[in-house]
Design an enzyme around this catalytic site. Sequence first.
Site, short mmCIF file in Angstrom:
data_model
loop_
_atom_site.label_atom_id
_atom_site.label_comp_id
_atom_site.label_asym_id
_atom_site.label_seq_id
_atom_site.Cartn_x
_atom_site.Cartn_y
_atom_site.Cartn_z
N TYR A 137 0.84 -1.21 0.00
CA TYR A 137 0.00 0.00 0.00
C TYR A 137 0.87 1.26 0.00
O TYR A 137 0.74 2.11 -0.88
CB TYR A 137 -0.90 -0.02 1.24
CG TYR A 137 -1.89 1.11 1.34
CD1 TYR A 137 -1.65 2.22 2.15
CD2 TYR A 137 -3.09 1.07 0.64
CE1 TYR A 137 -2.56 3.25 2.26
CE2 TYR A 137 -4.03 2.09 0.75
CZ TYR A 137 -3.75 3.17 1.56
OH TYR A 137 -4.67 4.21 1.67
N PRO A 178 2.80 3.06 11.97
CA PRO A 178 3.39 4.39 12.20
C PRO A 178 3.10 4.90 13.61
O PRO A 178 1.99 4.72 14.11
CB PRO A 178 2.73 5.28 11.15
CG PRO A 178 2.31 4.34 10.06
CD PRO A 178 1.93 3.06 10.77
#
Length: 342
Positions: A173, A300
């Site tokens: 992605y 993240p």
Amino acid sequence: MATNSSNGTTTKPPPIPSPLRNSKFFQSNMRILVTGGAGFIGSHLVDRLMQNEKNEVIVADNYFTGSKDNLKKWIGHPRFELIRHDVTEPLFLEVDQIYHLACPASPIFYKYNPVKTIKTNVIGTLNMLGLAKRVGARILLTSTSEVYGDPLVHPQTESYWGNVNPIGVRSCYDEGKRVAETLMFDYHRQHGIEIHIARIFNTYGPRMNIDDGRVVSNFIAQALRGEALTVQKPGTQTRSFCYVSDMVDGLMRLMEGDQTGPINIGNPGEFTMVELAETVKELIKPDVEIKMVENTPDDPRQRKPDISKAKQVLGWEPKVKLREGLPLMEEDFRLRLGLLKK
Ligand SMILES: NC(=O)c1ccc[n+]([C@@H]2O[C@H](COP(=O)([O-])OP(=O)(O)OC[C@H]3O[C@@H](n4cnc5c(N)ncnc54)[C@H](O)[C@@H]3O)[C@@H](O)[C@H]2O)c1
Ligand SMILES: O=c1ccn([C@@H]2O[C@H](COP(=O)(O)OP(=O)(O)O[C@H]3OC[C@@H](O)[C@H](O)[C@H]3O)[C@@H](O)[C@H]2O)c(=O)[nH]1
């Protein structure tokens, strides 16, 4: 008219629109293709586009994560068409604008078939750029904050090149979207295609898949079902959440302007996952439990858009705060779960 790229270079003028536009039988309507238009953001975008009687909208979608249900109010409308199509196959249409949203957005879904995800981002974007070149259409790509990876710059500005793992479980992605951006700029520089790139940050609102595994939909569904809210470790990681109507407004402003982007579109309101869980608990079910669970690789640790460019060149900024948007999503989920408020 040459377009101004974000790096200041000018490029060849765009290819002339399809000769169809000059034919005396041509409808003067704007023909707009929305790939992925049966999805969460796409269906809200279609709703807005259809409000303009000069727009004809065509949705191309393979229903991997989207649903015809999201578009049921438009099926049969004279200015609307819905086609089952996978963008990894070429598509031959006469259109003036392409909103290219086709790509699974939920990490659970884009990790389900990583090879298909990167094909969708690379071959799918190549096919849409080929279509734009053939008919002289302008094209908007919904890229993502994931192009920044696990950012070492915070908040993230569009000039930040990112910190992305090229071989991780999210790379299909993250790198797929980065290649899509590269292809957009190469077609722009080499063929003069009019491009617009939006880097979308976490977006939420009605019509998200109830079980698509994203944090806002998970927490609301869990609270409504009386299940513990699953905060993935460490819980201190942050995200910023943009309500879908603000997102659609930003995308439409970008398409109608002459900015190539990339431009961050998101809400700079930043929250840890624990803070988000506590907000959902307070607003929806004060006695719900919150539990820590394992996370997945390469998640993240922080994310917050710098939206100065969007404010400056689009005159756009988000209006809906998280505490205003969550109840609207709760109402939608209650309806769909058959849990209308007593
Ligand atoms: N929602 C977010 O938080 C977010 C954040 C950043 C970027 N984006 C991007 O915005 C776009 C829309 O996201 P969303 O949240 O509406 O996701 P979504 O999964 O609800 O919508 C994606 C749509 O694309 C369709 N699709 C997927 N692969 C396809 C293919 N190969 N061919 C044709 N159709 C295909 C799906 O069926 C679905 O209708 C995506 O490009 C996504 O990467 C979303
Ligand atoms: O149940 C959950 C789900 C997720 N999370 C956490 O919430 C954070 C956000 O996770 P999500 O799956 O909602 O979304 P992500 O931020 O990973 O990706 C999202 O933003 C970038 C977009 O390109 C993606 O399309 C969108 O899904 C992560 O830190 C995750 O670990 C939880 O704490 N609990």
